[in-house]
Design a protein around this motif. Structure first.
Motif, PDB file in Angstrom:
ATOM      1  N   ARG A 214      17.259   8.464  21.602  1.00  0.00           N
ATOM      2  CA  ARG A 214      16.949   7.596  20.470  1.00  0.00           C
ATOM      3  C   ARG A 214      17.183   8.319  19.149  1.00  0.00           C
ATOM      4  NH1 ARG A 214      15.010   2.968  21.055  1.00  0.00           N
ATOM      5  NH2 ARG A 214      14.043   3.384  23.083  1.00  0.00           N
ATOM      6  N   ASP A 215      17.916   7.632  18.246  1.00  0.00           N
ATOM      7  CA  ASP A 215      18.201   8.172  16.909  1.00  0.00           C
ATOM      8  C   ASP A 215      18.747   9.597  16.994  1.00  0.00           C
ATOM      9  OD1 ASP A 215      17.265   5.807  15.828  1.00  0.00           O
ATOM     10  OD2 ASP A 215      15.240   6.573  15.541  1.00  0.00           O
ATOM     11  N   ASN A 216      19.734   9.759  17.903  1.00  0.00           N
ATOM     12  CA  ASN A 216      20.377  11.072  18.072  1.00  0.00           C
ATOM     13  C   ASN A 216      19.373  12.184  18.358  1.00  0.00           C
ATOM     14  OD1 ASN A 216      23.052  10.091  17.589  1.00  0.00           O
ATOM     15  ND2 ASN A 216      22.582  10.050  15.387  1.00  0.00           N
ATOM     16  N   ASP A 217      18.346  11.836  19.106  1.00  0.00           N
ATOM     17  CA  ASP A 217      17.363  12.815  19.586  1.00  0.00           C
ATOM     18  C   ASP A 217      16.492  13.395  18.477  1.00  0.00           C
ATOM     19  OD1 ASP A 217      16.571  13.446  22.081  1.00  0.00           O
ATOM     20  OD2 ASP A 217      17.795  15.241  22.304  1.00  0.00           O
ATOM     21  N   LYS A 218      16.421  12.730  17.337  1.00  0.00           N
ATOM     22  CA  LYS A 218      15.652  13.314  16.233  1.00  0.00           C
ATOM     23  C   LYS A 218      14.145  13.227  16.469  1.00  0.00           C
ATOM     24  CE  LYS A 218      14.934   9.554  12.902  1.00  0.00           C
ATOM     25  NZ  LYS A 218      15.161   9.141  11.502  1.00  0.00           N
ATOM     26  N   HIS A 219      13.727  12.407  17.435  1.00  0.00           N
ATOM     27  CA  HIS A 219      12.291  12.246  17.697  1.00  0.00           C
ATOM     28  C   HIS A 219      11.805  13.088  18.871  1.00  0.00           C
ATOM     29  CE1 HIS A 219      12.018   8.985  14.837  1.00  0.00           C
ATOM     30  NE2 HIS A 219      12.988   8.332  15.452  1.00  0.00           N
ATOM     31  N   LYS A 220      12.651  13.938  19.418  1.00  0.00           N
ATOM     32  CA  LYS A 220      12.290  14.605  20.666  1.00  0.00           C
ATOM     33  C   LYS A 220      11.058  15.495  20.531  1.00  0.00           C
ATOM     34  CE  LYS A 220      15.531  18.506  20.111  1.00  0.00           C
ATOM     35  NZ  LYS A 220      16.664  19.215  20.744  1.00  0.00           N
ATOM     36  N   GLU A 221      10.725  15.929  19.302  1.00  0.00           N
ATOM     37  CA  GLU A 221       9.528  16.750  19.097  1.00  0.00           C
ATOM     38  C   GLU A 221       8.335  15.934  18.609  1.00  0.00           C
ATOM     39  OE1 GLU A 221       9.329  19.955  19.843  1.00  0.00           O
ATOM     40  OE2 GLU A 221      11.414  19.976  20.517  1.00  0.00           O
ATOM     41  N   ASP A 222       8.550  14.624  18.410  1.00  0.00           N
ATOM     42  CA  ASP A 222       7.489  13.795  17.842  1.00  0.00           C
ATOM     43  C   ASP A 222       6.476  13.371  18.900  1.00  0.00           C
ATOM     44  OD1 ASP A 222       8.632  13.931  15.366  1.00  0.00           O
ATOM     45  OD2 ASP A 222       9.546  11.938  15.435  1.00  0.00           O
ATOM     46  N   ASN A 223       5.300  12.944  18.429  1.00  0.00           N
ATOM     47  CA  ASN A 223       4.326  12.233  19.256  1.00  0.00           C
ATOM     48  C   ASN A 223       4.451  10.747  18.936  1.00  0.00           C
ATOM     49  OD1 ASN A 223       2.089  14.935  18.551  1.00  0.00           O
ATOM     50  ND2 ASN A 223       3.338  14.695  20.379  1.00  0.00           N
ATOM     51  N   PHE A 224       3.619   9.925  19.551  1.00  0.00           N
ATOM     52  CA  PHE A 224       3.742   8.494  19.280  1.00  0.00           C
ATOM     53  C   PHE A 224       2.417   7.783  19.491  1.00  0.00           C
ATOM     54  CE2 PHE A 224       4.607   8.884  23.798  1.00  0.00           C
ATOM     55  CZ  PHE A 224       3.902   7.832  24.360  1.00  0.00           C
ATOM     56  N   ILE A 225       2.330   6.581  18.913  1.00  0.00           N
ATOM     57  CA  ILE A 225       1.229   5.650  19.126  1.00  0.00           C
ATOM     58  C   ILE A 225       1.855   4.350  19.609  1.00  0.00           C
ATOM     59  CG2 ILE A 225      -0.638   4.351  18.040  1.00  0.00           C
ATOM     60  CD1 ILE A 225      -0.891   6.704  16.054  1.00  0.00           C
ATOM     61  N   ALA A 226       1.407   3.874  20.780  1.00  0.00           N
ATOM     62  CA  ALA A 226       2.027   2.702  21.393  1.00  0.00           C
ATOM     63  C   ALA A 226       0.962   1.690  21.790  1.00  0.00           C
ATOM     64  CB  ALA A 226       2.838   3.116  22.616  1.00  0.00           C
ATOM     65  N   TYR A 227       1.395   0.451  22.006  1.00  0.00           N
ATOM     66  CA  TYR A 227       0.497  -0.561  22.547  1.00  0.00           C
ATOM     67  C   TYR A 227       1.185  -1.253  23.715  1.00  0.00           C
ATOM     68  CZ  TYR A 227       3.261  -4.165  20.127  1.00  0.00           C
ATOM     69  OH  TYR A 227       4.266  -4.977  19.712  1.00  0.00           O
ATOM     70  N   GLY A 228       0.395  -1.655  24.678  1.00  0.00           N
ATOM     71  CA  GLY A 228       0.978  -2.295  25.843  1.00  0.00           C
ATOM     72  C   GLY A 228      -0.090  -2.902  26.734  1.00  0.00           C
ATOM     73  N   TYR A 229       0.341  -3.298  27.928  1.00  0.00           N
ATOM     74  CA  TYR A 229      -0.490  -4.043  28.863  1.00  0.00           C
ATOM     75  C   TYR A 229      -0.468  -3.344  30.221  1.00  0.00           C
ATOM     76  CZ  TYR A 229       0.061  -7.379  25.091  1.00  0.00           C
ATOM     77  OH  TYR A 229       0.062  -7.969  23.855  1.00  0.00           O
ATOM     78  N   PRO A 230      -1.346  -2.357  30.428  1.00  0.00           N
ATOM     79  CA  PRO A 230      -1.292  -1.520  31.632  1.00  0.00           C
ATOM     80  C   PRO A 230      -1.388  -2.293  32.939  1.00  0.00           C
ATOM     81  CG  PRO A 230      -2.726  -0.525  29.989  1.00  0.00           C
ATOM     82  CD  PRO A 230      -2.392  -1.888  29.493  1.00  0.00           C
ATOM     83  N   GLY A 231      -2.065  -3.424  32.967  1.00  0.00           N
ATOM     84  CA  GLY A 231      -2.254  -4.145  34.216  1.00  0.00           C
ATOM     85  C   GLY A 231      -1.128  -5.074  34.588  1.00  0.00           C
ATOM     86  N   MET A 232      -0.096  -5.209  33.754  1.00  0.00           N
ATOM     87  CA  MET A 232       0.970  -6.168  33.999  1.00  0.00           C
ATOM     88  C   MET A 232       2.215  -5.471  34.533  1.00  0.00           C
ATOM     89  SD  MET A 232       0.536  -8.731  30.712  1.00  0.00           S
ATOM     90  CE  MET A 232       1.469 -10.021  31.527  1.00  0.00           C
TER      91      MET A 232
END
Length: 686
Positions: A214-232
């Protein structure tokens, strides 16, 4: 004989007062212990974690009891040593791997609104490990099927206690929505590569899988905050991915099928034809180590339900150790129809809580609450009223005074506890005047105000003398004021036992004076009201005062043409004349005005009696008359709003019998006066 009237303009001028420049200085510390002490909150001297940062001029945490229950290896509720719970510890550095969860002891109703404000801390508080060895994060979750244990694979910290196997549903949190705060990139395809589709754009079908960093690997050292639906099931995918392994004999291509999280957006797609899916949920990158920086970070949740649809907005503000923000907040919004709520959660009632995991790395995952989800349903607003408290002021002149009301609401049907929780408890308040206002200090050095829950009660606040300032208004009068009022353990509390179907309101009043005219202020944080189990922050957009304005901009002149000596001696009525210029002025609209005029004698000769001649004209729809006796006559008295400036229908009236009149030019000077004075309650209601 020609007769011409001259006009002399007399105008009152408004004074201009230069106010001092307002500014905000940075605090030396993100925590003002005086705030916590004022509300009676104690973080605990033995607490290993730093005190959560103040938010909007209020303590960053509130004590609570019996709200959460811990599950797992080390998860627990932290106490302050004084029988109050102050934080939830999901994971710690006592052992690895570790699984933890804390779940609410009460449920949220997704057909009702709620708000929550929390702070989370993700670091190795004891510096046991290098920051590179701190992982894996925590998750906020809501579930319609609360587990009675900490979920997750004990060998895999990357699942955060929410994600699980697609094939058999093992470990995944059922019937849930989650916000994952992830401090470790789990992209190793040799095991569940949960985060693979975050750091890579993944497209796969029967023809194969395309993986693009993603984006030429510029995020490979980043962390993230995500949202989703674990039970689905739609949250997961298992693409065939060709990768390379290396050993002493060289590099070898190998095809693996790791389980990944099928997040939507950013070009991801999973599967073929009708079975293809674009994933669900979403994510935002955050800089490396922005989460694991020994700082408290802020998480706000706002949920509203209306017309068969729920809307949840979460906002994450990352902080530095001095409490200042790191960059812009991260905000995401999701919407759920009634049908989706049933599909996701299996009903409208959910438990909420936090889960966390560590694998082979350490991490302290801790959460403190300023507003606990579902515990108290409170609201507030503030506005400026007139001094009688009977109407809102939509316009206020600089130097004018009124009453600022703080309306504090509590909804018993949506709250789990009374506020405060202790029977007969009192609330405390720190109230802030807006940037353009100050709370009026009386001659006795105190602010005298009122509060009203079931009837008016007086309160007084005695500020430190060094906090009192003086404002000199455009009328030259000085008013002493302060910018803050504190009311400690005095305001009546709210009882859940009351049967109000909507909000129960308490009103707190404080006298204010308008001291500024800054129109760029907008919505302001204007105080905090708190009890032993919760706080509510007050904010509002107040009426912007304006400068006192008073000037005569134009006055009329009258010309009655040529008259003969015979005309004057025989007298006449309603001799027509012409009018030059209008009667125009500028005036603040808060007070009534008085326009008056005096006309000097024409002095037609020794036998002439002043006051015998009159000029008539129409102004603002009514006939006015001035006589030449030099005395002031009211032309208009009333509101300055919506007045016409035109002066019409001029006529001259003279009595007969004037002896000794001679040819010549006769003049009378009209002196116009406009009066208006700002009063203590210079106000107007719309």
């Amino acid at each position: 004989m020609q007769k011409k009237l001259r006009t002399f303009i007399f105008a009152m001028l408004a004074s201009v007062l230069m106010l001092p420049t307002w500014g905000v200085s940075a605090a030396d510390s993100p925590v003002d212990q005086d705030l916590a002490n004022f509300f009676g909150y104690d973080w605990g001297a033995s607490n290993p974690y730093p005190t959560p940062y103040d938010i909007n001029g209020a303590p960053g945490f509130v004590p609570f009891n019996d709200v959460m229950k811990g599950y797992g290896d080390k998860s627990k509720v932290l106490e302050n040593g004084k029988f109050s719970q102050v934080a939830a510890e999901i994971t710690n550095t006592a052992k690895v791997p570790q699984a933890g969860a804390l779940w609410s002891t009460h449920q949220l109703d997704l057909t009702k609104n709620f708000h929550a404000r929390m702070q989370f801390y993700l670091s190795d508080v004891n510096d046991v490990a290098d920051v590179a060895d701190v992982a894996d994060g925590i998750a906020f979750a809501m579930t319609g099927q609360k587990p009675e244990k900490a979920m997750g694979d004990t060998a895999d910290g990357g699942d955060l206690g929410i994600w699980g196997k697609q094939s058999n549903g093992q470990y995944k949190l059922p019937r849930s929505f989650a916000i994952a705060i992830d401090t470790e990139a789990n992209v190793d395809t040799g095991k569940p590569a949960w985060d693979y589709a975050i750091y890579n754009q993944v497209k796969y079908n029967n023809a194969g899988t395309t993986v693009t960093p993603r984006d030429n690997d510029k995020h490979k050292e980043d962390n993230f905050i995500a949202y989703g639906y674990p039970g689905m099931d739609a949250q997961y995918a298992q693409p065939q991915i060709t990768t390379t392994i290396s050993d002493n004999w060289g590099d070898y291509p190998v095809t693996v099928a790791p389980q990944i999280l099928a997040f939507g957006g950013d070009g991801n797609s999973y599967g073929d034809g009708a079975a293809a899916k674009n994933g669900i949920g979403g994510f935002d990158f955050v800089p490396k180590d922005a989460l694991n920086n020994h700082a408290w970070h802020e998480l706000n949740l706002d949920y509203t339900y209306a017309n068969g649809e729920g809307t949840l907005t979460y906002t994450v503000t990352l902080k530095n150790t001095d409490g200042t923000a790191q960059g812009s907040p991260i905000t995401e919004t999701v919407k759920w129809t009634d049908a989706k709520i049933q599909k996701i959660f299996g009903g409208t009632k959910v438990n909420w809580g936090f889960t966390g995991r560590t694998g082979l790395k350490h991490e302290n995952g801790v959460v403190a609450f300023q507003q606990i989800p579902g515990l108290l349903d409170t609201t507030s607003e503030t506005l400026i009223l007139d001094s009688t408290r009977s109407k809102e002021l939509k316009s206020l002149v600089l130097g004018g005074q009124g009453m600022q009301v703080f309306r504090i609401g509590y909804k018993p049907t949506n709250s789990l506890q009374s506020w405060p929780a202790v029977a007969g408890g009192k609330l405390s308040a720190i109230l802030k005047a807006g940037k353009n206002y100050g709370f009026v200090v009386s001659d006795d050095g105190k602010v005298h105000g009122l509060y009203n829950h079931t009837g008016d009660e007086e309160y007084t606040y005695t500020p430190d003398s060094g906090d009192i300032k003086t404002y000199k208004g455009p009328d030259g009068k000085s008013v002493r004021y302060v910018t803050e009022v504190r009311i400690k353990n005095e305001l009546p509390g709210f009882s859940k036992a009351n049967s109000y179907p909507d909000y129960d309101w308490e009103l707190v009043y404080a006298p204010v004076v308008a001291i500024g005219t800054d129109s760029s202020v907008g919505t302001e944080a204007m105080g905090t009201v708190g009890g032993d189990n919760g706080l509510t922050s007050v904010s509002g957009t107040l009426t912007v005062p304006h400068n006192f304005v008073l000037s005569l901009d134009s006055v009329p002149s009258f010309d009655f043409g040529k008259l003969t000596v015979g005309d004057i001696m025989s007298g006449f009525t309603n001799h027509p004349g012409t009018v030059s210029n209008s009667l125009a002025f500028s005036a603040s609209e808060e007070n009534n005005i008085q326009i008056s005029a005096s006309m000097s004698s024409f002095n037609f000769g020794p036998s002439y009696t002043p006051g015998s001649t009159a000029v008539k004209f129409t102004y603002n729809g009514a006939e006015r008359e001035l006589t030449d006796n030099g005395e002031a006559t009211s032309v208009y008295a009333g509101s300055p709003k919506n007045l016409t400036s035109a002066v019409t229908n001029a006529s001259l009236n003279m009595p007969k019998g004037l002896q000794g009149a001679k040819a010549g030019l006769y003049n009378s000077t009209i002196t116009w006066t406009l009066e208006q004075t700002p009063t203590a309650d210079a106000s107007s209601a719309n």
